[in-house]
Design an enzyme around this catalytic site. Structure first.
Site, mmCIF file in Angstrom:
data_model
loop_
_atom_site.group_PDB
_atom_site.id
_atom_site.type_symbol
_atom_site.label_atom_id
_atom_site.label_comp_id
_atom_site.label_asym_id
_atom_site.label_seq_id
_atom_site.Cartn_x
_atom_site.Cartn_y
_atom_site.Cartn_z
ATOM 1 N N THR A 168 0.837 -1.222 0.079
ATOM 2 C CA THR A 168 -0.005 0.039 -0.126
ATOM 3 C C THR A 168 0.951 1.307 0.049
ATOM 4 O O THR A 168 0.610 2.110 -0.757
ATOM 5 C CB THR A 168 -0.862 0.014 1.172
ATOM 6 O OG1 THR A 168 -1.827 -1.383 1.276
ATOM 7 C CG2 THR A 168 -1.734 1.360 1.196
ATOM 8 N N LYS A 210 5.888 2.573 12.691
ATOM 9 C CA LYS A 210 5.539 3.055 13.976
ATOM 10 C C LYS A 210 5.861 2.032 15.102
ATOM 11 O O LYS A 210 6.670 2.221 16.099
ATOM 12 C CB LYS A 210 4.271 3.685 14.281
ATOM 13 C CG LYS A 210 3.191 2.737 13.907
ATOM 14 C CD LYS A 210 2.833 3.090 12.698
ATOM 15 C CE LYS A 210 1.777 1.995 11.998
ATOM 16 N NZ LYS A 210 0.897 2.645 11.052
ATOM 17 N N LYS A 269 2.315 4.697 18.066
ATOM 18 C CA LYS A 269 2.256 6.321 17.346
ATOM 19 C C LYS A 269 2.702 7.378 18.632
ATOM 20 O O LYS A 269 3.198 8.388 18.814
ATOM 21 C CB LYS A 269 1.319 6.737 16.694
ATOM 22 C CG LYS A 269 1.130 5.836 15.355
ATOM 23 C CD LYS A 269 -0.140 5.789 14.776
ATOM 24 C CE LYS A 269 -0.397 5.335 13.504
ATOM 25 N NZ LYS A 269 -1.726 5.186 12.884
ATOM 26 N N GLU A 312 -3.465 -2.502 9.822
ATOM 27 C CA GLU A 312 -2.324 -3.085 10.078
ATOM 28 C C GLU A 312 -2.215 -4.457 9.397
ATOM 29 O O GLU A 312 -3.476 -5.217 9.308
ATOM 30 C CB GLU A 312 -1.856 -3.061 11.162
ATOM 31 C CG GLU A 312 -1.545 -1.741 11.961
ATOM 32 C CD GLU A 312 -0.530 -1.002 11.159
ATOM 33 O OE1 GLU A 312 0.588 -1.394 10.896
ATOM 34 O OE2 GLU A 312 -0.828 0.155 10.510
ATOM 35 N N GLY A 337 -6.873 -0.519 2.339
ATOM 36 C CA GLY A 337 -5.452 -0.426 2.833
ATOM 37 C C GLY A 337 -5.051 0.294 3.923
ATOM 38 O O GLY A 337 -4.072 0.821 4.153
ATOM 39 N N GLU A 393 8.153 10.492 9.512
ATOM 40 C CA GLU A 393 7.008 11.391 9.372
ATOM 41 C C GLU A 393 5.858 10.540 9.313
ATOM 42 O O GLU A 393 4.731 10.839 9.772
ATOM 43 C CB GLU A 393 7.130 12.555 8.172
ATOM 44 C CG GLU A 393 5.786 13.448 8.312
ATOM 45 C CD GLU A 393 5.650 14.615 9.471
ATOM 46 O OE1 GLU A 393 6.600 15.070 9.761
ATOM 47 O OE2 GLU A 393 4.957 13.928 10.195
ATOM 48 N N ILE A 438 -0.814 13.592 7.848
ATOM 49 C CA ILE A 438 -0.525 14.997 8.569
ATOM 50 C C ILE A 438 1.055 15.135 9.018
ATOM 51 O O ILE A 438 1.536 14.290 9.720
ATOM 52 C CB ILE A 438 -1.142 14.918 9.995
ATOM 53 C CG1 ILE A 438 -2.766 14.400 9.749
ATOM 54 C CG2 ILE A 438 -1.252 16.112 10.483
ATOM 55 C CD1 ILE A 438 -3.669 14.293 10.900
HETATM 56 P P1 NDP Z 1 1.616 -4.002 2.653
HETATM 57 O O1 NDP Z 1 1.365 -5.281 3.499
HETATM 58 O O2 NDP Z 1 0.586 -3.292 1.972
HETATM 59 O O3 NDP Z 1 2.988 -4.196 2.135
HETATM 60 C C1 NDP Z 1 4.103 -4.569 2.660
HETATM 61 C C2 NDP Z 1 5.148 -4.749 1.409
HETATM 62 O O4 NDP Z 1 6.094 -5.248 1.984
HETATM 63 C C3 NDP Z 1 4.597 -5.714 0.520
HETATM 64 O O5 NDP Z 1 5.100 -5.274 -0.871
HETATM 65 C C4 NDP Z 1 5.515 -6.820 0.678
HETATM 66 O O6 NDP Z 1 5.661 -7.851 -0.357
HETATM 67 C C5 NDP Z 1 6.628 -6.424 1.304
HETATM 68 N N1 NDP Z 1 7.281 -7.449 2.064
HETATM 69 C C6 NDP Z 1 6.859 -7.852 3.504
HETATM 70 N N2 NDP Z 1 7.687 -8.743 3.862
HETATM 71 C C7 NDP Z 1 8.765 -8.650 2.964
HETATM 72 C C8 NDP Z 1 9.946 -9.600 3.200
HETATM 73 N N3 NDP Z 1 10.168 -10.377 4.136
HETATM 74 N N4 NDP Z 1 10.856 -9.357 1.937
HETATM 75 C C9 NDP Z 1 10.558 -8.503 1.130
HETATM 76 N N5 NDP Z 1 9.470 -7.802 0.994
HETATM 77 C C10 NDP Z 1 8.550 -8.090 2.052
HETATM 78 O O7 NDP Z 1 1.636 -2.880 4.018
HETATM 79 P P2 NDP Z 1 1.809 -1.230 4.036
HETATM 80 O O8 NDP Z 1 2.135 -0.741 2.914
HETATM 81 O O9 NDP Z 1 0.162 -0.986 4.350
HETATM 82 O O10 NDP Z 1 2.350 -0.944 5.558
HETATM 83 C C11 NDP Z 1 4.039 -0.949 5.562
HETATM 84 C C12 NDP Z 1 4.395 -0.178 6.757
HETATM 85 O O11 NDP Z 1 3.852 1.377 6.744
HETATM 86 C C13 NDP Z 1 3.978 -0.666 7.805
HETATM 87 O O12 NDP Z 1 5.092 -0.435 8.788
HETATM 88 C C14 NDP Z 1 2.743 0.230 8.419
HETATM 89 O O13 NDP Z 1 2.648 0.084 9.699
HETATM 90 C C15 NDP Z 1 3.070 1.440 7.864
HETATM 91 N N6 NDP Z 1 2.052 2.211 7.576
HETATM 92 C C16 NDP Z 1 1.102 2.067 6.874
HETATM 93 C C17 NDP Z 1 -0.239 2.828 6.429
HETATM 94 C C18 NDP Z 1 -1.124 2.618 5.639
HETATM 95 O O14 NDP Z 1 -2.115 3.091 5.631
HETATM 96 N N7 NDP Z 1 -1.191 1.206 5.162
HETATM 97 C C19 NDP Z 1 -0.056 4.231 7.216
HETATM 98 C C20 NDP Z 1 1.172 4.391 7.867
HETATM 99 C C21 NDP Z 1 2.020 3.718 7.914
HETATM 100 P P3 NDP Z 1 4.570 -8.715 -1.174
HETATM 101 O O15 NDP Z 1 3.392 -7.636 -1.534
HETATM 102 O O16 NDP Z 1 5.222 -9.292 -2.284
HETATM 103 O O17 NDP Z 1 4.019 -9.559 -0.138
HETATM 104 N N1 HSE Z 2 -3.645 0.968 10.409
HETATM 105 C C1 HSE Z 2 -2.956 2.411 10.770
HETATM 106 C C2 HSE Z 2 -4.379 3.227 10.855
HETATM 107 C C3 HSE Z 2 -2.248 2.911 9.529
HETATM 108 O O1 HSE Z 2 -5.472 2.622 10.759
HETATM 109 O O2 HSE Z 2 -4.348 4.448 11.329
HETATM 110 C C4 HSE Z 2 -1.825 4.250 9.581
HETATM 111 O O3 HSE Z 2 -0.650 4.335 10.444
#
Ligand code: NDP
Ligand code: HSE
Length: 437
Positions: A13, A106, A206, A191, A188, A130, A137
């Site tokens: 995401t 976080k 957070k 968590e 998306g 950030e 934000i």
């Molecule tokens: P996703 O699950 O959507 O994406 C995770 C990505 O990491 C995928 O591309 C996955 O690959 C890859 N990945 C996971 N494990 C491995 C590994 N062992 N080796 C290589 N690649 C790996 O998560 P998000 O994007 O939602 O979240 C990512 C981070 O951002 C988290 O720490 C989350 O807490 C934080 N966050 C998320 C927010 C949100 O709104 N979603 C907002 C703020 C922070 P594959 O796709 O192939 O499985």
């Molecule tokens: N799972 C988190 C939320 C993503 O819903 O706020 C953003 O940190």
């Protein structure tokens, strides 16, 4: 000037959103950063899926995250895989290799931040985060830099988009908890393990970060009080509304003479406050500084592009400061590392706030008098009280009491005594109430 080469850990995401925003706003971002920011390599688990999604992009996609953190051509590593084990070792490896790090993680920072920042400090690299708090934000920037003149008194915020989305959709559309959670996952917001959202753990991660940068204390996630929304009933939501309050999952950190409060729990907030009307995936954070007074920050708390907005802002910051002397950079935790305070985190029993109590009582003479005597003996003052009509054929009624501020250990003593009364049925429901004045 030579472009800054970026390696992404994760293309989900947030990783996908980051790529989209970098591509779409490339010209503007380069004008701001002073040089181009190029994603050269990205690590994922599912190679085929990523290759089909990003076919035609000039990015090497790998399933080996070491190809990112050990790559000598990469200047900045963006960690977006989540979790605390692999992410920690990859971030420490990137730092050891002299790379700057941007992360949205976080959980990683709340639990291992002290170690990660110490390693970055020793190596003279930046760790920017950030996106780790309140999605899009710019709250880290605001607290760490914009409010740097202030002695911060407290921060209170809706800092989990998923739970705010769930509470709003359940109330406005009457949808079931599980239905709304599934939608938050589809969008998306949630968590990887959504219990982190629902049980308040994500908000506590957070809040731990916010508390550290507000008060200049180390990260102390293990001392945070965490209570989520899973036990919240629709009766309590409705009674709160009748009394002029909205229930929100709030993260609150406050400086007191005895120590620092660090707590996440469902909270009644007067309906007239702006923050009580923050709905859906939106987040809002109130910060009280001694000079500026109360300031409010509002925006999308989760989702691909709002979070990417914060990730890319960090990438621009890191790019601008790339050649700066490490001593001239903003300290990771806002305060100089040798000037952190050892103010204790208060246990929940010592926290002072107001309360909502829902008591199921037999509709008999003297019930109210017994309860008010217990509260008076503990010097707990009542702010409002309502007794509901019994349902048809029922002998029991709901009594709702709002108290003025008291220390949590006293309200707990009062609840034990009230529950022991013969005229009371079952457990007393306790929720905390903040006026946020
Ligand atoms: P996703 O699950 O959507 O994406 C995770 C990505 O990491 C995928 O591309 C996955 O690959 C890859 N990945 C996971 N494990 C491995 C590994 N062992 N080796 C290589 N690649 C790996 O998560 P998000 O994007 O939602 O979240 C990512 C981070 O951002 C988290 O720490 C989350 O807490 C934080 N966050 C998320 C927010 C949100 O709104 N979603 C907002 C703020 C922070 P594959 O796709 O192939 O499985
Ligand atoms: N799972 C988190 C939320 C993503 O819903 O706020 C953003 O940190």
């Amino acid at each position: 000037m030579k472009p800054i080469n970026v390696g992404l850990l994760g293309l989900g995401t947030v990783g996908g959103g980051t790529l989209t925003v970098l591509r779409r706003n490339e010209v503007e971002i380069t004008r701001r950063a002073g040089r181009a920011i190029r994603v050269k390599v990205a690590a994922v688990r599912n190679l085929e899926k990523a290759q089909s999604l990003y076919a035609g992009e000039d990015i090497k996609i790998t399933t080996n995250p070491m190809d990112v953190v050990e790559n000598p051509d990469i200047d900045t590593v963006v960690e977006l895989i989540g979790g605390t084990d692999l992410a920690k070792s990859l971030v420490l490896k990137a730092i050891a290799n002299g790379k700057h790090v941007v992360t949205a993680n976080k959980a990683l920072l709340a639990i291992h931040g002290n170690e990660i920042f110490a390693a970055a400090q020793a190596k003279g690299v930046m760790v920017a985060f950030e996106a780790a708090v309140a999605g899009g934000i710019p709250i880290i920037k605001a607290v760490r830099e914009g409010l740097t003149a202030n002695r911060i008194e407290w921060i209170a915020g809706i800092i989990n988009g998923t739970t705010n989305f769930i509470l709003t959709e359940m109330r406005d559309k009457g949808l079931a908890f599980d239905t709304v959670l599934a939608e938050a996952q589809r969008l998306g917001y949630a968590e990887a393990d959504p219990t982190f959202d629902i049980e308040g753990v994500d908000a506590a991660h957070k809040l731990t970060i916010l508390s550290a940068i507000a008060f200049g204390i180390p990260m102390q996630f293990d001392k945070a009080y965490t209570e989520g929304i899973s036990k919240l009933t629709k009766e309590d939501i409705q009674y709160a509304e009748e009394l002029g309050y909205r229930i929100k999952l709030l993260g609150i950190t406050k400086r007191t003479a005895q120590g620092i409060e660090l707590r996440v729990h469902p909270t009644l907030i007067p309906y007239r406050r702006l923050i009580a009307n923050v709905e859906g995936v939106m987040n809002a954070v109130l910060v009280k500084g001694d000079a500026v007074g109360v300031t409010l920050y509002y925006g999308r708390g989760a989702g691909a592009e709002p979070t990417a907005s914060a990730v890319v802002a960090d990438l621009v910051d890191v790019t601008r400061m790339h050649t700066a002397d490490p001593e001239n950079r903003v300290p990771h935790l806002a305060f100089q590392p040798d000037a952190l305070s050892n103010a204790p985190i208060l246990p929940m029993s010592e926290v002072c706030t107001a309360y909502y109590l829902r008591i199921r009582a037999f509709d008999k003479p003297g019930v109210l008098a017994d309860m008010t005597r217990i509260l008076a003996d503990l010097e707990i003052s009542i702010d409002a009280m309502i007794q509901k009509e019994p349902d048809e054929g029922q002998e029991q009624v709901d009594i709702i009491i709002l108290t003025h501020e008291t220390v949590e250990k006293f309200i707990n003593q009062a609840i034990s005594k009230i529950e022991a009364l013969a005229t009371i049925s079952g457990k007393v429901t306790k929720l905390r109430l903040e006026t946020l004045g």
